[in-house]
Design a protein around this motif. Structure first.
Motif, PDB file in Angstrom:
ATOM      1  N   GLY A   1      21.686  24.657 -17.580  1.00  0.00           N
ATOM      2  CA  GLY A   1      21.950  23.796 -18.725  1.00  0.00           C
ATOM      3  C   GLY A   1      23.390  23.350 -18.891  1.00  0.00           C
ATOM      4  N   GLN A   2      24.249  23.687 -17.951  1.00  0.00           N
ATOM      5  CA  GLN A   2      25.652  23.301 -18.042  1.00  0.00           C
ATOM      6  C   GLN A   2      26.042  22.461 -16.829  1.00  0.00           C
ATOM      7  OE1 GLN A   2      28.290  26.508 -18.989  1.00  0.00           O
ATOM      8  NE2 GLN A   2      30.161  25.329 -18.646  1.00  0.00           N
ATOM      9  N   ASP A   3      26.852  21.437 -17.055  1.00  0.00           N
ATOM     10  CA  ASP A   3      27.290  20.552 -15.978  1.00  0.00           C
ATOM     11  C   ASP A   3      28.577  21.053 -15.348  1.00  0.00           C
ATOM     12  OD1 ASP A   3      25.166  18.792 -16.278  1.00  0.00           O
ATOM     13  OD2 ASP A   3      26.201  17.608 -17.796  1.00  0.00           O
ATOM     14  N   TYR A   4      28.649  20.926 -14.027  1.00  0.00           N
ATOM     15  CA  TYR A   4      29.846  21.314 -13.281  1.00  0.00           C
ATOM     16  C   TYR A   4      30.209  20.187 -12.334  1.00  0.00           C
ATOM     17  CZ  TYR A   4      28.800  26.045 -14.895  1.00  0.00           C
ATOM     18  OH  TYR A   4      28.536  27.149 -15.675  1.00  0.00           O
ATOM     19  N   GLN A   5      31.463  19.756 -12.374  1.00  0.00           N
ATOM     20  CA  GLN A   5      31.936  18.724 -11.478  1.00  0.00           C
ATOM     21  C   GLN A   5      32.133  19.314 -10.082  1.00  0.00           C
ATOM     22  OE1 GLN A   5      32.103  15.634 -12.412  1.00  0.00           O
ATOM     23  NE2 GLN A   5      32.916  14.715 -10.538  1.00  0.00           N
ATOM     24  N   ILE A   6      31.655  18.592  -9.068  1.00  0.00           N
ATOM     25  CA  ILE A   6      31.737  19.062  -7.687  1.00  0.00           C
ATOM     26  C   ILE A   6      32.388  17.993  -6.821  1.00  0.00           C
ATOM     27  CG2 ILE A   6      30.417  19.791  -5.659  1.00  0.00           C
ATOM     28  CD1 ILE A   6      30.272  21.855  -7.794  1.00  0.00           C
ATOM     29  N   GLU A   7      33.291  18.406  -5.946  1.00  0.00           N
ATOM     30  CA  GLU A   7      33.927  17.506  -4.992  1.00  0.00           C
ATOM     31  C   GLU A   7      33.273  17.690  -3.620  1.00  0.00           C
ATOM     32  OE1 GLU A   7      36.258  15.331  -5.687  1.00  0.00           O
ATOM     33  OE2 GLU A   7      36.723  15.917  -7.742  1.00  0.00           O
ATOM     34  N   PRO A   8      33.229  16.656  -2.792  1.00  0.00           N
ATOM     35  CA  PRO A   8      32.602  16.763  -1.460  1.00  0.00           C
ATOM     36  C   PRO A   8      33.104  17.923  -0.606  1.00  0.00           C
ATOM     37  CG  PRO A   8      32.988  14.473  -1.991  1.00  0.00           C
ATOM     38  CD  PRO A   8      33.646  15.267  -3.088  1.00  0.00           C
ATOM     39  N   PRO A   9      34.404  18.276  -0.622  1.00  0.00           N
ATOM     40  CA  PRO A   9      34.850  19.401   0.216  1.00  0.00           C
ATOM     41  C   PRO A   9      34.170  20.726  -0.123  1.00  0.00           C
ATOM     42  CG  PRO A   9      36.726  18.066  -0.432  1.00  0.00           C
ATOM     43  CD  PRO A   9      35.557  17.558  -1.235  1.00  0.00           C
ATOM     44  N   PHE A  10      33.643  20.845  -1.348  1.00  0.00           N
ATOM     45  CA  PHE A  10      32.940  22.063  -1.737  1.00  0.00           C
ATOM     46  C   PHE A  10      31.745  22.298  -0.816  1.00  0.00           C
ATOM     47  CE2 PHE A  10      30.140  24.786  -4.097  1.00  0.00           C
ATOM     48  CZ  PHE A  10      30.937  25.562  -4.931  1.00  0.00           C
ATOM     49  N   VAL A  11      30.987  21.240  -0.567  1.00  0.00           N
ATOM     50  CA  VAL A  11      29.811  21.331   0.302  1.00  0.00           C
ATOM     51  C   VAL A  11      30.230  21.607   1.746  1.00  0.00           C
ATOM     52  CG1 VAL A  11      27.810  20.079   1.209  1.00  0.00           C
ATOM     53  CG2 VAL A  11      28.458  19.827  -1.196  1.00  0.00           C
ATOM     54  N   GLU A  12      31.252  20.901   2.190  1.00  0.00           N
ATOM     55  CA  GLU A  12      31.739  21.093   3.558  1.00  0.00           C
ATOM     56  C   GLU A  12      32.174  22.535   3.790  1.00  0.00           C
ATOM     57  OE1 GLU A  12      34.858  18.251   3.855  1.00  0.00           O
ATOM     58  OE2 GLU A  12      33.553  16.530   3.406  1.00  0.00           O
ATOM     59  N   ASP A  13      32.835  23.118   2.783  1.00  0.00           N
ATOM     60  CA  ASP A  13      33.320  24.491   2.912  1.00  0.00           C
ATOM     61  C   ASP A  13      32.154  25.477   2.998  1.00  0.00           C
ATOM     62  OD1 ASP A  13      35.775  26.400   2.598  1.00  0.00           O
ATOM     63  OD2 ASP A  13      34.297  27.156   1.162  1.00  0.00           O
ATOM     64  N   LEU A  14      31.131  25.291   2.162  1.00  0.00           N
ATOM     65  CA  LEU A  14      29.960  26.177   2.210  1.00  0.00           C
ATOM     66  C   LEU A  14      29.320  26.166   3.591  1.00  0.00           C
ATOM     67  CD1 LEU A  14      28.180  25.353  -1.182  1.00  0.00           C
ATOM     68  CD2 LEU A  14      29.261  27.519  -0.580  1.00  0.00           C
ATOM     69  N   ARG A  15      29.209  24.986   4.166  1.00  0.00           N
ATOM     70  CA  ARG A  15      28.484  24.835   5.427  1.00  0.00           C
ATOM     71  C   ARG A  15      29.271  25.290   6.645  1.00  0.00           C
ATOM     72  NH1 ARG A  15      25.566  19.007   4.107  1.00  0.00           N
ATOM     73  NH2 ARG A  15      23.628  19.898   3.286  1.00  0.00           N
ATOM     74  N   ARG A  16      30.548  25.468   6.503  1.00  0.00           N
ATOM     75  CA  ARG A  16      31.324  25.857   7.681  1.00  0.00           C
ATOM     76  C   ARG A  16      31.232  27.356   7.979  1.00  0.00           C
ATOM     77  NH1 ARG A  16      36.461  27.956   7.611  1.00  0.00           N
ATOM     78  NH2 ARG A  16      37.452  28.320   5.593  1.00  0.00           N
ATOM     79  N   TYR A  17      30.671  28.110   7.033  1.00  0.00           N
ATOM     80  CA  TYR A  17      30.505  29.548   7.250  1.00  0.00           C
ATOM     81  C   TYR A  17      29.156  29.846   7.890  1.00  0.00           C
ATOM     82  CZ  TYR A  17      34.617  30.781   4.487  1.00  0.00           C
ATOM     83  OH  TYR A  17      35.913  30.925   4.030  1.00  0.00           O
ATOM     84  N   ASP A  18      29.189  30.526   9.000  1.00  0.00           N
ATOM     85  CA  ASP A  18      27.971  31.043   9.625  1.00  0.00           C
ATOM     86  C   ASP A  18      28.045  32.559   9.509  1.00  0.00           C
ATOM     87  OD1 ASP A  18      25.852  31.910  11.102  1.00  0.00           O
ATOM     88  OD2 ASP A  18      26.260  30.659  12.847  1.00  0.00           O
ATOM     89  N   MET A  19      27.388  33.101   8.484  1.00  0.00           N
ATOM     90  CA  MET A  19      27.509  34.531   8.232  1.00  0.00           C
ATOM     91  C   MET A  19      26.842  35.377   9.307  1.00  0.00           C
ATOM     92  SD  MET A  19      29.498  34.696   5.713  1.00  0.00           S
ATOM     93  CE  MET A  19      29.427  36.431   5.226  1.00  0.00           C
ATOM     94  N   ARG A  20      25.947  34.786  10.074  1.00  0.00           N
ATOM     95  CA  ARG A  20      25.374  35.553  11.184  1.00  0.00           C
ATOM     96  C   ARG A  20      26.475  35.922  12.180  1.00  0.00           C
ATOM     97  NH1 ARG A  20      19.682  34.391  14.255  1.00  0.00           N
ATOM     98  NH2 ARG A  20      19.707  36.256  15.562  1.00  0.00           N
ATOM     99  N   GLU A  21      27.379  35.001  12.416  1.00  0.00           N
ATOM    100  CA  GLU A  21      28.496  35.285  13.309  1.00  0.00           C
ATOM    101  C   GLU A  21      29.542  36.159  12.619  1.00  0.00           C
ATOM    102  OE1 GLU A  21      30.121  31.662  14.747  1.00  0.00           O
ATOM    103  OE2 GLU A  21      28.360  31.130  15.945  1.00  0.00           O
ATOM    104  N   ARG A  22      29.793  35.867  11.358  1.00  0.00           N
ATOM    105  CA  ARG A  22      30.833  36.598  10.639  1.00  0.00           C
ATOM    106  C   ARG A  22      30.455  38.071  10.444  1.00  0.00           C
ATOM    107  NH1 ARG A  22      35.278  35.779  10.999  1.00  0.00           N
ATOM    108  NH2 ARG A  22      35.856  36.532   8.918  1.00  0.00           N
ATOM    109  N   LEU A  23      29.211  38.323  10.064  1.00  0.00           N
ATOM    110  CA  LEU A  23      28.805  39.696   9.762  1.00  0.00           C
ATOM    111  C   LEU A  23      28.743  40.581  11.004  1.00  0.00           C
ATOM    112  CD1 LEU A  23      26.113  39.184   6.992  1.00  0.00           C
ATOM    113  CD2 LEU A  23      28.471  39.949   6.749  1.00  0.00           C
TER     114      LEU A  23
END
Length: 253
Positions: A164-186
Motif C-alpha cells: 500500500g505504499q509507493d516507492y520510487q525506483i531508478e533503473p540501476p536498482f534492477v540492474e544491480d539486483l540482476r548482477r548477483y548470481d548467488m549460486r556462484e557467490r554462496l
C-alpha cells in the motif's frame, strides 16, 4: 533475562546516517549480532523487532537498523540497491567492532537475509548466518514490480507499490539486483548457515531455502515452519525461531 533497548546510529555504506537500536541483556552479552529487515521494511517490523528482543533475553546483543532511505535512516531509497544494503551491513559490523565487540552472528529476514549471506563473506568475525524466509537470489523481489518492471528495463524511472505504499525506483536498482548470481557467490561462503523455510509463503517460495542450502559451501541446516506466515506474525512462531537460533548458535560457537 532482563533486557534493555538503546538508541544507536552509524554512517552507512553510502555515507548516510542510519538509525538503529541495540537490544542488549542487562548483563554482559555473550555475543553480538546484527539483524536486517525485509525489502521496503524497517528495523521495527515485527519480525526483526521480536527476534532481536528475544535473542537479547538469551544473552545475545542485537543491533537492528534501517537500511539507507528506509525507516528513520537518511538517504534516498531510489538511489539504494542490494549492493548498498550489503555495504550498510558491513558498516553496522564496523560500528559494533569499534564501539562494543565485533559481531559473530548475522540474521536477516526475507531480502535482508540474502544481503546477510553476501555480507558474511567480507566480515571476518562472523561465525554464522541465519536467514528467515529469504530468497535465494536478490532478483526475486522483482515480482513486486509488476507493470513498473518493463519501464525500468527501458531506462525509465518509476514507482512501485508494496503493502500500500509507493516507492520510487531508478533503473540501476534492477540492474544491480540482476548482477548477483548467488549460486556462484554462496560457493564462497564457508560458514554455517541456519535457514528458516516458511511453507505456503506467498512472497518467498519454500524452494528458495533448498537452493540456499544446496549452494552454500559451509554446513547448513533448514528448519521448516509449516504454520507461520512471511512476517512470523504469530508471537509463538517468533519465539520458536529465536529459541532455534540460540540453540544452533551455541553449537556453532
Amino acid at each position: 533475562m532482563k533486557t534493555r533497548s538503546q538508541k544507536a546510529g552509524f554512517v552507512g555504506g553510502t555515507g548516510h546516517a542510519l538509525d538503529a537500536r541495540l537490544e542488549k541483556p542487562i548483563d554482559t552479552p555473550r555475543a553480538y549480532a546484527i539483524a536486517s529487515h525485509c525489502f521496503t521494511c524497517s528495523k521495527d517490523t515485527i519480525t526483526v523487532f521480536r527476534i532481536s528482543r528475544l535473542l537479547a533475553a538469551s544473552g545475545i546483543a542485537v543491533l537492528r537498523f534501517d537500511f539507507t532511505g528506509l525507516g528513520n535512516s537518511a538517504g534516498d531509497f531510489a538511489a539504494s540497491s542490494f549492493t548498498t544494503d550489503v555495504a550498510d551491513v558491513q558498516s553496522a559490523a564496523s560500528f559494533l567492532r569499534d564501539n562494543y565487540k565485533a559481531p559473530t552472528l548475522l540474521i536477516g529476514h526475507s531480502l535482508g537475509g540474502t544481503a546477510m549471506l553476501e555480507a558474511a563473506m567480507a566480515i571476518e568475525s562472523v561465525k554464522g548466518v541465519v536467514t528467515i524466509a529469504s530468497p535465494s537470489q536478490p532478483a526475486h523481489v522483482l515480482h513486486h514490480f509488476g507493470p513498473a518492471l518493463p519501464l525500468l528495463e527501458k531506462g525509465i524511472a518509476t514507482s512501485i507499490e508494496v503493502a500500500g505504499q509507493d516507492y520510487q525506483i531508478e533503473p540501476p536498482f534492477v540492474e544491480d539486483l540482476r548482477r548477483y548470481d548467488m549460486r556462484e557467490r554462496l560457493a564462497l561462503l564457508n560458514k554455517p548457515v541456519l535457514i528458516f523455510r516458511v511453507l505456503n509463503d506467498p512472497l518467498v517460495d519454500a524452494a528458495n531455502a533448498d537452493e540456499i542450502k544446496a549452494w552454500t559451501s559451509g554446513p547448513s541446516r533448514i528448519i521448516t515452519l509449516d504454520k507461520a506466515d512471511h512476517l512470523l506474525s504469530n508471537k509463538d512462531d517468533a519465539a520458536f525461531v529465536a529459541d532455534q537460533i540460540v540453540a544452533w548458535f551455541d553449537n556453532v560457537l
